[in-house]
Structures are given as C-alpha cells and as structure tokens.
Write a protein that holds these residues in place. Structure first.
Motif: not given
Length: 128
Positions: A52-62
């Motif tokens: 696992x690389x450095x993660x992030x919180x993403x969104x919102x999504x369609x």
C-alpha cells in the motif's frame, strides 16, 4: 491484530449492490498483521500491507461510478468497491494486484473502498 471495516451503505445504492450480491454480510475490508483483504459480494482483493502506498480520502463520487458491482477505472485500471457516493479511502499500490475478473490477468494499480471510517482505514492499513 485484525480489524474489520464495514462498508458505508447509502440507502439509495443498496438495491444496485444487492443485485450483484453486495450486502453488509458480504462486503467488508479486513486488515491483519500482514495483509489488507477486501470482500465485495463475489469480488475479492488481497494485497500485503507493505504494497500500500500513501492513501487519501476521496469523494464525493458520481452515482453511476459507484452503483452496483465493483468498478474498473478505464483511466488508470484502478478498482473501486463502493456503496456510497460520499467518500472513501483510496490507496495506490506499489505492485498491481488482481481483483475485478476471475483470471487475474487484469491487475489494478490502486484500490478505493467506501468504508464507514475511511480515515481510520488510512491510519491502520499501511505498514509504516
């Protein structure tokens, strides 16, 4: 150590997931001492935590990008396991892994999961 993260089920998306066998009983992310494992109805992804690389919180999504089954990004071949349009945890992978199709030939360089606590998953999953 073993920590299980349930998916965040958005009510309007539930029928779309149900059609593919994705329910709270069949969808979760688990992190143990060595691995991150995703179960999403009939789909499964496993990778060592060191991948696992450095993660992030993403969104919102369609809506169309997350309703129903696991989704493949045509832009980068990443895989998305989603049950909500709100937000999720996204990890780049150092080495691509199989997940969306049964032969394992298609490999994903990243994974997005819309778990209940994406920030906590970001803290727990990567080996530091």
């Amino acid at each position: 150590m073993r920590t299980r993260f349930p998916f965040a089920f958005e009510p309007r998306l539930v029928p779309f997931g149900l059609a593919f066998g994705v329910t709270p009983r069949t969808a979760w992310v688990e992190v143990d001492d060595d691995d991150l494992t995703v179960r999403f109805g009939p789909w499964h992804l496993a990778t060592p935590r060191r991948n696992l690389g450095e993660g992030s919180v993403t969104g919102p999504y369609r809506f169309a990008k997350v309703a129903g089954p696991a989704h493949l990004s045509f832009a980068d071949r990443g895989i998305t396991f989603a049950t909500t349009t709100a937000r999720g945890a996204c990890f780049p992978l150092r080495e691509p892994v199989p997940g969306i199709e049964p032969t394992g030939r298609l490999r994903h360089p990243g994974v997005t999961m819309t778990v209940v606590e994406p920030e906590r998953l970001l803290e727990v999953a990567p080996l530091r």
